[in-house]
Design an enzyme around this catalytic site. Structure first.
Site, PDB file in Angstrom:
ATOM      1  N   ARG A  57      -5.317 -23.913 -14.531  1.00  0.00           N
ATOM      2  CA  ARG A  57      -5.729 -25.059 -13.707  1.00  0.00           C
ATOM      3  C   ARG A  57      -4.581 -25.896 -13.183  1.00  0.00           C
ATOM      4  NH1 ARG A  57      -9.592 -23.638 -16.562  1.00  0.00           N
ATOM      5  NH2 ARG A  57      -7.924 -23.450 -18.046  1.00  0.00           N
ATOM      6  N   THR A  58      -3.634 -26.216 -14.074  1.00  0.00           N
ATOM      7  CA  THR A  58      -2.614 -27.177 -13.650  1.00  0.00           C
ATOM      8  C   THR A  58      -1.815 -26.587 -12.494  1.00  0.00           C
ATOM      9  OG1 THR A  58      -2.564 -28.050 -15.888  1.00  0.00           O
ATOM     10  CG2 THR A  58      -0.742 -28.665 -14.459  1.00  0.00           C
ATOM     11  N   LYS A  86      17.990 -13.846 -18.548  1.00  0.00           N
ATOM     12  CA  LYS A  86      19.408 -13.459 -18.587  1.00  0.00           C
ATOM     13  C   LYS A  86      20.239 -14.527 -19.266  1.00  0.00           C
ATOM     14  CE  LYS A  86      19.041 -11.268 -14.021  1.00  0.00           C
ATOM     15  NZ  LYS A  86      19.473 -11.479 -12.641  1.00  0.00           N
ATOM     16  N   ARG A 107       6.415 -27.413 -16.493  1.00  0.00           N
ATOM     17  CA  ARG A 107       5.709 -27.308 -17.779  1.00  0.00           C
ATOM     18  C   ARG A 107       6.646 -26.584 -18.726  1.00  0.00           C
ATOM     19  NH1 ARG A 107      -0.384 -25.422 -18.941  1.00  0.00           N
ATOM     20  NH2 ARG A 107      -0.650 -27.556 -18.193  1.00  0.00           N
ATOM     21  N   HIS A 135       1.007 -35.050 -21.042  1.00  0.00           N
ATOM     22  CA  HIS A 135       0.531 -34.331 -19.861  1.00  0.00           C
ATOM     23  C   HIS A 135      -0.034 -35.406 -18.925  1.00  0.00           C
ATOM     24  CE1 HIS A 135      -1.093 -31.332 -17.330  1.00  0.00           C
ATOM     25  NE2 HIS A 135      -1.741 -30.571 -18.202  1.00  0.00           N
TER      26      HIS A 135
HETATM   27  C1  NCD Z   1      -4.121 -28.448 -21.334  1.00  0.00           C
HETATM   28  C2  NCD Z   1      -2.639 -28.350 -21.651  1.00  0.00           C
HETATM   29  O1  NCD Z   1      -1.944 -27.495 -21.098  1.00  0.00           O
HETATM   30  O2  NCD Z   1      -2.194 -29.168 -22.440  1.00  0.00           O
HETATM   31  N1  NCD Z   1      -4.505 -27.605 -20.284  1.00  0.00           N
HETATM   32  C3  NCD Z   1      -4.525 -28.126 -19.025  1.00  0.00           C
HETATM   33  O3  NCD Z   1      -3.509 -28.399 -18.451  1.00  0.00           O
HETATM   34  N2  NCD Z   1      -5.735 -28.380 -18.493  1.00  0.00           N
HETATM   35  C4  NCD Z   1      -5.007 -28.318 -22.497  1.00  0.00           C
HETATM   36  C5  NCD Z   1      -4.877 -27.132 -23.382  1.00  0.00           C
HETATM   37  O4  NCD Z   1      -4.071 -26.225 -23.158  1.00  0.00           O
HETATM   38  O5  NCD Z   1      -5.626 -27.095 -24.349  1.00  0.00           O
END
Ligand code: NCD
Length: 309
Positions: A57-58, A86, A107, A135
């Site tokens: 999703r993100t 590498k 991320r 997040h």
């Molecule tokens: C979350 C995350 O990555 O922290 N996912 C997201 O971005 N919707 C929640 C999760 O991974 O449980």
């Protein structure tokens, strides 16, 4: 000048209520614009993403958000196919990405990674999940969802259930909710209570109770925010197996809730919400994912336009 212009988005703690409300207003504007006007907002701008952890999703919502406002995205979502393999450092990868893009979305498995990237990059950095720490764009999406669905945030009773130790969305949501007058009930297995090093910080911002029993306040909640147990963050599998499947929100539990209780989940879901719940009017987690596209489009538009949009 728009105050969000060229600003990093590292922690939700950097946003006060007035700023959050401005972002919500811009998000509502995005929703109301017709597609061709929307596409003018980031025409010709490039988003660069680096995902050192899996994401559906993100990353997709950032991609979709950028496309909807006329920009484009490029990046690395499978780090095993990049020069990191590498031995290239995060600093160098970020520096390179800053050359090719106007805004960077990162991320990473490590707490502090986004702040570090922001120091290296001369382009704004958006934290799309830093270890177990935060997040922030998910919290903005979550707060916007609450506001849309409940028409307010102040005065609500909000339950947060699941993995409160390793779930970074929980921390960002709690810090974000700290801007509002809410009562929070935290529900988790004993071993997955919120981390003791964050309790003080959270207590400064809001009132909360803790419980292991999901039924304790279930009939009072306006919102139930469900999270998955973060298997990959457990130091050993034995510990995970002890808490796996601790809470399952099904139709039987739904019967005990307020008729209009909103059920949210940042997703991905494993087994903590039964699929039968999806069809009920309470289930808002897919809507929440849709709002993620609009809130991210709004954040990108504000970050990349000196005078807003
Ligand atoms: C979350 C995350 O990555 O922290 N996912 C997201 O971005 N919707 C929640 C999760 O991974 O449980």
């Amino acid at each position: 000048m728009n105050e969000f212009y060229q600003k990093d988005i590292i922690s939700i703690k950097d946003f006060n209520q007035e700023q959050l409300e401005k972002i919500f207003a811009s998000t509502n504007k995005i929703i109301s614009l017709n597609p061709s006007n929307r596409r003018e907002i980031c025409q010709g701008k490039t988003l660069g993403y680096l995902f050192y952890e899996p994401s559906t999703r993100t990353r997709l919502s950032f991609d979709a958000a950028m496309a909807s406002i006329g920009g484009n995205s490029l990046g690395i979502s499978d780090i095993s196919s990049s020069s990191t393999q590498k031995g290239e450092s995060l600093a160098d990868t970020v520096e390179i990405m800053s050359i090719y893009s106007d805004v960077l979305v990162l991320r990473h498995t490590l707490d502090g990674s986004s702040r570090f990237a922001a120091e290296v990059s001369d382009k704004p950095v958006i934290n799309a999940g830093s270890g177990t720490e935060e997040h922030p764009t998910q919290a903005i999406q979550d707060l916007f969802t609450i506001k849309k669905e409940k028409k307010k945030i102040d005065g609500l009773k909000i339950g947060i259930v699941g993995d409160l130790k390793y779930g970074r969305t929980v921390y960002s949501l709690l810090y974000g909710l700290g801007n509002y007058d809410v009562a929070v009930h935290l529900i988790s297995p004993e071993s997955l209570r919120i981390r003791s090093d964050s309790v003080y910080e959270i207590k400064k911002r809001l009132d909360f109770t803790e419980s292991t029993n999901i039924e304790e306040y279930i009939d009072e909640l306006d919102v139930l925010y469900v999270t998955r147990i973060q298997k990959e963050r457990f130091p050993d599998e034995e510990e995970y197996l002890k808490v796996k499947g601790s809470y399952i929100v099904g139709l039987d539990l739904l019967k005990k809730m307020k008729d209009d209780c909103t059920i949210m989940h940042p997703l991905p879901r494993i087994d903590e919400i039964s699929p039968e719940v999806d069809k009920t009017k309470n289930a808002k987690y897919f809507k929440q994912a849709e709002y993620g596209k609009y809130t991210r489009a709004s954040l990108l538009g504000l970050t990349l336009n000196e005078n807003g949009f």
